[in-house]
Design a protein around this motif. Structure first.
Motif, mmCIF file in Angstrom:
data_model
loop_
_atom_site.group_PDB
_atom_site.id
_atom_site.type_symbol
_atom_site.label_atom_id
_atom_site.label_comp_id
_atom_site.label_asym_id
_atom_site.label_seq_id
_atom_site.Cartn_x
_atom_site.Cartn_y
_atom_site.Cartn_z
ATOM 1 N N LYS A 269 0.848 -1.205 0.000
ATOM 2 C CA LYS A 269 0.000 0.000 0.000
ATOM 3 C C LYS A 269 0.883 1.255 0.000
ATOM 4 O O LYS A 269 0.689 2.167 -0.815
ATOM 5 N N GLU A 270 1.872 1.279 0.887
ATOM 6 C CA GLU A 270 2.773 2.440 0.977
ATOM 7 C C GLU A 270 3.530 2.652 -0.317
ATOM 8 O O GLU A 270 3.661 3.781 -0.798
ATOM 9 N N ASP A 271 4.046 1.551 -0.894
ATOM 10 C CA ASP A 271 4.807 1.640 -2.148
ATOM 11 C C ASP A 271 3.957 2.245 -3.259
ATOM 12 O O ASP A 271 4.418 3.079 -4.034
ATOM 13 N N PRO B 30 5.207 0.128 -9.346
ATOM 14 C CA PRO B 30 6.258 -0.780 -9.773
ATOM 15 C C PRO B 30 7.583 -0.072 -10.055
ATOM 16 O O PRO B 30 7.581 1.062 -10.543
ATOM 17 N N ALA B 31 8.688 -0.747 -9.775
ATOM 18 C CA ALA B 31 10.028 -0.237 -10.089
ATOM 19 C C ALA B 31 10.387 -0.686 -11.512
ATOM 20 O O ALA B 31 9.653 -1.497 -12.096
ATOM 21 N N PHE C 241 7.409 -3.356 -18.167
ATOM 22 C CA PHE C 241 7.693 -3.683 -19.569
ATOM 23 C C PHE C 241 7.971 -2.384 -20.318
ATOM 24 O O PHE C 241 7.349 -1.351 -20.047
ATOM 25 N N THR C 242 8.882 -2.428 -21.298
ATOM 26 C CA THR C 242 9.241 -1.196 -22.024
ATOM 27 C C THR C 242 9.065 -1.390 -23.523
ATOM 28 O O THR C 242 8.893 -2.516 -24.005
ATOM 29 N N ILE C 243 9.097 -0.296 -24.235
ATOM 30 C CA ILE C 243 9.036 -0.310 -25.700
ATOM 31 C C ILE C 243 10.228 0.516 -26.182
ATOM 32 O O ILE C 243 10.612 1.497 -25.529
ATOM 33 N N LYS C 244 10.806 0.112 -27.318
ATOM 34 C CA LYS C 244 11.971 0.852 -27.819
ATOM 35 C C LYS C 244 11.537 2.258 -28.195
ATOM 36 O O LYS C 244 10.434 2.485 -28.695
#
Ligand code: KIV
Length: 274
Positions: free
Chosen positions: A249-251, A258-259, A264-267
């Motif tokens: 909850k705190e995070d 999310p760290a 997930f990433t995209i170029k």
């Protein structure tokens, strides 16, 4: 290791103690099985420790089969016993056999357990005649606790103890492969254990039984409403789980989760085309 059989459970008497825990779902049943317990009971304690009900009389065949299926999907070795819920075996022997069969054919259980009540012998006889292994349950029988003066130790005077001994002998005579003794003075449980050829499995019945069972949520500290005297808490999971939930909850509130490692990433060049 192969699946343990009823015959093997019977043969353990006098050789080594027998181990049994309850389980109600796939992840916990997998762990209990992985730990090498001999038997897993899909107990009607499901009502109290999982479903938040105040009595085991409030679960029926639908709930019990739903959870039995989840447990048996996970178990490779232990003998799985389906606990017959209140009114699934009290109405008449035919209905009882039908419901016991459902634990085997739909729930994939290996055996059923029945709590003692006045018509217990005739019902037990019919279920065993139908080829279904039966585990008895005497002493404190929670489904009919109101008739026993509440949730109290049973067999505390000579007459009551004699009745328990007779019930145990009758269940053995009818062909039960084991008997749960719940909340019985240790000396009486020891006496019953001595008198029987089949194993006794104690819960609040002292150290002289052939085996022991506990409700898994009790021994893991995952049930906070009450803890019976006979429970040993091997873990106290509730505060540990609470702490993890509070950290999540705190995070989230502080945008710490999310760290990057959870993302997930995209170029960049693909992103530019949008
Ligand atoms: O339902 C259950 O968990 C039981 C055990 C207490 C033996 O019947």
């Amino acid at each position: 290791m192969d699946k343990i059989t009823v015959k093997e459970i019977l043969s353990l008497k006098g050789k080594r103690k027998i181990t049994m825990l309850t389980a109600y779902d796939y992840p916990i049943a997998s762990l209990v099985d992985k730990a090498g317990l001999d038997m897993i009971l899909v107990g009607d304690s499901l009502a109290n420790v999982v479903l938040g009900l105040d009595s085991t009389t409030k679960v029926g065949m639908t709930e019990m089969l739903h959870h039995a299926k989840a447990v048996t999907r996970a178990v490779k070795n232990a003998l799985v016993i389906g606990d017959m819920p209140y009114e699934s075996y009290q109405i008449n022997p035919e209905e009882s056999v039908k419901n016991a069969r459902r634990f085997i054919s739909e729930g994939n259980c290996d055996a059923v357990k029945l709590e003692w009540f006045d018509k217990c012998p005739e019902v037990t006889k019919e279920i065993i005649k139908a080829g279904i292994p039966v585990m008895g349950h005497i002493g404190l029988t929670p489904q009919t606790a109101d008739k026993l003066g509440g949730f109290k130790v049973q067999g505390k005077d000579a007459d009551a103890a004699r009745r328990l001994i007779e019930q145990a002998k009758e269940l053995e005579r009818l062909g039960c492969f084991a008997i749960v003794l719940e909340c019985v003075p240790d000396r009486i449980a020891g006496l019953i254990t001595q008198k029987l050829r089949i194993p006794t499995i104690g819960i609040g019945a002292g150290a002289d039984c052939d085996g022991q069972v506990l409700v898994i949520n009790d021994m893991l500290g995952l049930f906070e409403r009450y803890t019976p005297k006979f429970v040993k808490k091997y873990l106290n999971l509730s505060p540990i789980i609470l702490k993890a939930i509070e950290e999540f909850k705190e995070d989230v509130l502080r945008a710490k989760f999310p760290a990057p490692e959870h993302t997930f990433t995209i170029k960049e060049d693909e992103l530019k085309k949008i």
